[in-house]
Each structure stands twice: as C-alpha cells, then as structure tokens.
Design a protein around this motif. Structure first.
Motif, PDB file in Angstrom:
ATOM      1  N   TRP A 138       0.832  -1.204   0.000  1.00  7.67           N
ATOM      2  CA  TRP A 138       0.000   0.000   0.000  1.00  7.67           C
ATOM      3  C   TRP A 138       0.868   1.256   0.000  1.00  7.67           C
ATOM      4  O   TRP A 138       1.914   1.303   0.646  1.00  7.67           O
ATOM      5  CB  TRP A 138      -0.984   0.005   1.168  1.00  7.67           C
ATOM      6  N   SER A 139       0.424   2.253  -0.734  1.00  5.71           N
ATOM      7  CA  SER A 139       1.186   3.503  -0.851  1.00  5.71           C
ATOM      8  C   SER A 139       0.807   4.498   0.228  1.00  5.71           C
ATOM      9  O   SER A 139       1.621   5.357   0.601  1.00  5.71           O
ATOM     10  CB  SER A 139       0.960   4.132  -2.228  1.00  5.71           C
ATOM     11  N   SER A 140      -0.419   4.412   0.733  1.00 10.30           N
ATOM     12  CA  SER A 140      -0.860   5.286   1.818  1.00 10.30           C
ATOM     13  C   SER A 140      -2.142   4.732   2.422  1.00 10.30           C
ATOM     14  O   SER A 140      -2.860   3.947   1.800  1.00 10.30           O
ATOM     15  CB  SER A 140      -1.092   6.723   1.335  1.00 10.30           C
ATOM     16  N   LEU A 141      -2.386   5.152   3.672  1.00 16.62           N
ATOM     17  CA  LEU A 141      -3.624   4.823   4.375  1.00 16.62           C
ATOM     18  C   LEU A 141      -4.315   6.136   4.723  1.00 16.62           C
ATOM     19  O   LEU A 141      -3.707   7.006   5.352  1.00 16.62           O
ATOM     20  CB  LEU A 141      -3.337   4.052   5.671  1.00 16.62           C
ATOM     21  N   THR A 142      -5.553   6.298   4.304  1.00 18.21           N
ATOM     22  CA  THR A 142      -6.340   7.476   4.660  1.00 18.21           C
ATOM     23  C   THR A 142      -7.600   6.951   5.319  1.00 18.21           C
ATOM     24  O   THR A 142      -8.506   6.454   4.648  1.00 18.21           O
ATOM     25  CB  THR A 142      -6.682   8.314   3.414  1.00 18.21           C
ATOM     26  N   LEU A 143      -7.643   7.040   6.649  1.00 19.75           N
ATOM     27  CA  LEU A 143      -8.635   6.288   7.409  1.00 19.75           C
ATOM     28  C   LEU A 143      -9.345   7.163   8.432  1.00 19.75           C
ATOM     29  O   LEU A 143      -8.708   7.970   9.117  1.00 19.75           O
ATOM     30  CB  LEU A 143      -7.950   5.134   8.144  1.00 19.75           C
ATOM     31  N   MET A 144     -10.654   6.986   8.533  1.00 23.61           N
ATOM     32  CA  MET A 144     -11.427   7.703   9.528  1.00 23.61           C
ATOM     33  C   MET A 144     -11.606   6.841  10.768  1.00 23.61           C
ATOM     34  O   MET A 144     -11.984   5.676  10.684  1.00 23.61           O
ATOM     35  CB  MET A 144     -12.791   8.109   8.984  1.00 23.61           C
ATOM     36  N   PHE A 145     -11.300   7.455  11.925  1.00 25.42           N
ATOM     37  CA  PHE A 145     -11.444   6.809  13.217  1.00 25.42           C
ATOM     38  C   PHE A 145     -12.235   7.718  14.152  1.00 25.42           C
ATOM     39  O   PHE A 145     -12.427   8.900  13.866  1.00 25.42           O
ATOM     40  CB  PHE A 145     -10.065   6.582  13.870  1.00 25.42           C
ATOM     41  N   GLN A 146     -12.621   7.184  15.287  1.00 22.00           N
ATOM     42  CA  GLN A 146     -13.027   8.055  16.381  1.00 22.00           C
ATOM     43  C   GLN A 146     -11.837   8.962  16.689  1.00 22.00           C
ATOM     44  O   GLN A 146     -10.683   8.530  16.638  1.00 22.00           O
ATOM     45  CB  GLN A 146     -13.390   7.230  17.606  1.00 22.00           C
ATOM     46  N   ARG A 172       8.098   3.271  11.478  1.00 20.32           N
ATOM     47  CA  ARG A 172       8.578   3.210  10.098  1.00 20.32           C
ATOM     48  C   ARG A 172       7.556   3.828   9.138  1.00 20.32           C
ATOM     49  O   ARG A 172       7.575   3.553   7.935  1.00 20.32           O
ATOM     50  CB  ARG A 172       8.876   1.757   9.691  1.00 20.32           C
ATOM     51  N   SER A 173       6.666   4.661   9.672  1.00 23.13           N
ATOM     52  CA  SER A 173       5.676   5.377   8.866  1.00 23.13           C
ATOM     53  C   SER A 173       5.580   6.816   9.348  1.00 23.13           C
ATOM     54  O   SER A 173       6.037   7.150  10.439  1.00 23.13           O
ATOM     55  CB  SER A 173       4.294   4.721   8.977  1.00 23.13           C
ATOM     56  N   LYS A 174       4.949   7.644   8.528  1.00 23.56           N
ATOM     57  CA  LYS A 174       4.672   9.029   8.905  1.00 23.56           C
ATOM     58  C   LYS A 174       3.165   9.180   9.013  1.00 23.56           C
ATOM     59  O   LYS A 174       2.439   8.987   8.034  1.00 23.56           O
ATOM     60  CB  LYS A 174       5.235   9.985   7.855  1.00 23.56           C
ATOM     61  N   ALA A 175       2.704   9.500  10.208  1.00 18.97           N
ATOM     62  CA  ALA A 175       1.267   9.614  10.454  1.00 18.97           C
ATOM     63  C   ALA A 175       0.908  11.047  10.820  1.00 18.97           C
ATOM     64  O   ALA A 175       1.610  11.693  11.599  1.00 18.97           O
ATOM     65  CB  ALA A 175       0.860   8.666  11.586  1.00 18.97           C
ATOM     66  N   LYS A 176      -0.173  11.541  10.248  1.00 11.76           N
ATOM     67  CA  LYS A 176      -0.630  12.897  10.582  1.00 11.76           C
ATOM     68  C   LYS A 176      -2.144  12.926  10.651  1.00 11.76           C
ATOM     69  O   LYS A 176      -2.844  12.124  10.022  1.00 11.76           O
ATOM     70  CB  LYS A 176      -0.123  13.903   9.556  1.00 11.76           C
ATOM     71  N   LEU A 177      -2.654  13.884  11.434  1.00 11.56           N
ATOM     72  CA  LEU A 177      -4.089  14.124  11.490  1.00 11.56           C
ATOM     73  C   LEU A 177      -4.443  15.013  10.311  1.00 11.56           C
ATOM     74  O   LEU A 177      -4.003  16.149  10.225  1.00 11.56           O
ATOM     75  CB  LEU A 177      -4.455  14.804  12.804  1.00 11.56           C
ATOM     76  N   ALA A 178      -5.233  14.476   9.374  1.00 10.38           N
ATOM     77  CA  ALA A 178      -5.511  15.193   8.134  1.00 10.38           C
ATOM     78  C   ALA A 178      -6.763  16.054   8.207  1.00 10.38           C
ATOM     79  O   ALA A 178      -6.847  17.100   7.559  1.00 10.38           O
ATOM     80  CB  ALA A 178      -5.644  14.200   6.981  1.00 10.38           C
ATOM     81  N   MET A 179      -7.760  15.626   8.984  1.00  8.12           N
ATOM     82  CA  MET A 179      -9.028  16.353   9.019  1.00  8.12           C
ATOM     83  C   MET A 179      -9.869  15.868  10.202  1.00  8.12           C
ATOM     84  O   MET A 179      -9.884  14.680  10.504  1.00  8.12           O
ATOM     85  CB  MET A 179      -9.799  16.102   7.715  1.00  8.12           C
ATOM     86  N   HIS A 198      -3.849  10.225   8.019  1.00  9.46           N
ATOM     87  CA  HIS A 198      -3.179   9.853   6.771  1.00  9.46           C
ATOM     88  C   HIS A 198      -1.790   9.331   7.110  1.00  9.46           C
ATOM     89  O   HIS A 198      -1.018   9.979   7.818  1.00  9.46           O
ATOM     90  CB  HIS A 198      -3.057  11.070   5.846  1.00  9.46           C
ATOM     91  N   VAL A 199      -1.489   8.139   6.618  1.00  7.26           N
ATOM     92  CA  VAL A 199      -0.217   7.474   6.930  1.00  7.26           C
ATOM     93  C   VAL A 199       0.495   7.114   5.635  1.00  7.26           C
ATOM     94  O   VAL A 199      -0.110   6.547   4.717  1.00  7.26           O
ATOM     95  CB  VAL A 199      -0.452   6.188   7.759  1.00  7.26           C
ATOM     96  N   GLU A 200       1.768   7.461   5.574  1.00  6.82           N
ATOM     97  CA  GLU A 200       2.603   7.057   4.440  1.00  6.82           C
ATOM     98  C   GLU A 200       3.794   6.276   4.964  1.00  6.82           C
ATOM     99  O   GLU A 200       4.380   6.631   5.991  1.00  6.82           O
ATOM    100  CB  GLU A 200       3.084   8.288   3.665  1.00  6.82           C
ATOM    101  N   PRO A 201       4.180   5.185   4.282  1.00 10.24           N
ATOM    102  CA  PRO A 201       5.323   4.406   4.751  1.00 10.24           C
ATOM    103  C   PRO A 201       6.614   5.202   4.656  1.00 10.24           C
ATOM    104  O   PRO A 201       6.823   5.960   3.710  1.00 10.24           O
ATOM    105  CB  PRO A 201       5.343   3.198   3.808  1.00 10.24           C
ATOM    106  N   GLY A 202       7.444   5.056   5.677  1.00 11.63           N
ATOM    107  CA  GLY A 202       8.756   5.688   5.670  1.00 11.63           C
ATOM    108  C   GLY A 202       9.833   4.629   5.542  1.00 11.63           C
ATOM    109  O   GLY A 202       9.558   3.484   5.155  1.00 11.63           O
TER     110      GLY A 202
END
Length: 271
Positions: A138-146, A172-179, A198-202
């Motif tokens: 996977w190239s990125s994860l864009t996921l909605m959570f609580q 080993r990833s870069k995770a940020k709060l996108a929205m 939003h998470v991208e592999p590092g």
C-alpha cells in the motif's frame, strides 16, 4: 447519480450499530476526504465498509479504480448502482475485511481509503501496519477513526494518548491528522467526534523485527502504570537490553520515545 439519501430511502437502508456503521451524505466533505491522498487518477484504491457508497462515489469521481469490501448484504444493491454508473471502475467484494488479504486483490501498489467501521477499525489498521516486509504494497492509508483513536495514532511520548498504537504507526511510517469530522456530519450522529489519519510508509530502521517490537510494546503498555523493570520482566532479554542501552528501568513506557523502543527491539532481535 441520484442523491445518496434518495438511494438509501429507496433501498430501505439504515445504519447498523452492530456493524459500526455511520453514513456520510455531504458530497463536498466526501470529495475533500478523497483528495487527502493526492491525485487518485487511474490508481488502485481499497475501500473497506463502503456502505451505500458515499465515499465510493467520491473516490470514483477522483478517477480511482476502486475495490470495495462490504459484508452488509443490504448495501449491495446500492453499490451495484454505483458500479453501473462507473463501468469497469468499481469491483465490490462481499466479505469480511478482517479475513481478506489486500495482497490477494491487487497486483501492484494501491492506496487504502476508508471510513472504517468503528468496531474493527483499530484491528484492521494494526494489521496493515504489521507486515515484516517493508515498504508495504500500500502507498498510503487514509482512514477515519473516532477522534480519540486518531489522537492515539499520532501521539507524542509523555502524553496520555501515547501508547502501543503510536509506536506501531510511527516507527517506520509518517502519520498525521488530516481532518476532523464533526459528529453532526453523520447519519445517525455518533456519540463521539471523528478524525481522518493519513499514513505514508517511511524508511524502516534496520535490524528490527516487527514481531519483536510488537511483543515489547504490548508488554510495556499492557502495564503502563508500572515501571519497565516490572512490565518487561516477562520478555526474555528485555531488562538486559535496557541496561545495555542505558535506559533507566524505573521509567514508565509512555516516557520512551519511538526511537528508544526501536533500539530495544533491535537489541532483542539480535538475540
């Protein structure tokens, strides 16, 4: 296509609490979510739990080729309408995403974009993060959570939200709060606020086994109020690793940085 509310009414759909469903109708909001990973034109996307297809439509409008996994049979007729409106662009698989390996669905890179069902979201997320092979397919994860879960994923050390989830997401990833997404955007409105991560592999640190790191973090944060000398005593070699690295065993797990956990994992992997 007809408005999603009309489709839901026509098919007599309602969000299932047992399946952790909450529907989003706002097309502008859904288009904003679909834009978070960047251009999806011609790219493969996995969506889990599409429900009646609100986010699915947005992904398809963005040019993606979508494979959607849905276990709620009630939603399949609504998704079939989306499939017909975007010929050759949508494949719907009826099944449980917890039992389906994305690697079996794609022959190349893919992004995962999903409004995850609340009841299985964390389990799916950690599963996608946990492969030994890196970088992942996977190239990125864009996921909605609580929102509470989202903040645990991006948390910094020495905060109440920091724990195993943050280490697994960040080592080993870069995770940020996108929205952030207000509860009022959903039908029915959940009791809590939501947020999209939003998470991208590092680059993966060398010499560390994912399995070992999972074991260390599970033990350390399983008894987070205890000192490391207590919480890690059941992990063979862990206390020796702390001593060798100069990490005070009287510290608690939440005070260790991601890098320090990686160092402990590396020492144990060598053993």
């Amino acid at each position: 296509m007809p408005p999603l509310r009309e489709v839901i009414a026509r098919h007599g759909l309602s969000a299932s609490k047992a399946l952790g469903q909450n529907f989003l109708f706002d097309e502008q909001l859904l288009d904003r979510i679909a834009a978070i990973p960047g251009s999806l034109e011609g790219k493969q996307v996995l969506e889990v739990g599409p429900g009646p297809g609100g986010l699915t439509r947005a992904l398809l409008r963005a040019g993606a080729r979508v494979t959607a996994i849905e276990m709620d049979r009630r939603c399949l007729p609504a998704l079939a309408e989306v499939e017909a409106a975007f010929p050759g662009k949508l494949k719907v698989i009826e099944g449980d995403a917890m039992k389906i390996s994305p690697a079996d669905l794609f022959d190349g890179p893919y992004a995962i974009v999903a409004n995850l069902p609340y009841n299985v979201g964390t389990a799916l997320f950690t599963g996608w993060l946990s492969g030994e092979a890196w970088p992942p397919q996977w190239s990125s994860l864009t996921l909605m959570f609580q929102e509470e879960v989202a903040r645990r994923i991006i948390a910094d050390p020495d905060t109440s939200a920091y724990g195993r989830l943050a280490v697994l997401a960040q080592w080993r990833s870069k995770a940020k709060l996108a929205m952030k997404v207000h509860r009022s955007a959903f039908t029915p409105p959940p009791k809590v606020m939501s947020a999209i991560v939003h998470v991208e592999p590092g680059e993966a640190p060398e010499g560390v086994s994912m399995r070992v790191l999972e074991r260390v973090t599970e033990a350390a944060f399983g008894q987070r109020r205890k000192m490391l000398r207590q919480s890690l005593k059941g992990v063979p070699g862990a206390l020796d690793a702390l001593e060798g690295l100069g990490i005070d065993p009287q510290r608690r797990a939440e005070t260790l940085s991601v890098e320090e956990f990686v160092s402990v994992g590396r020492a144990l992997t060598r053993k």
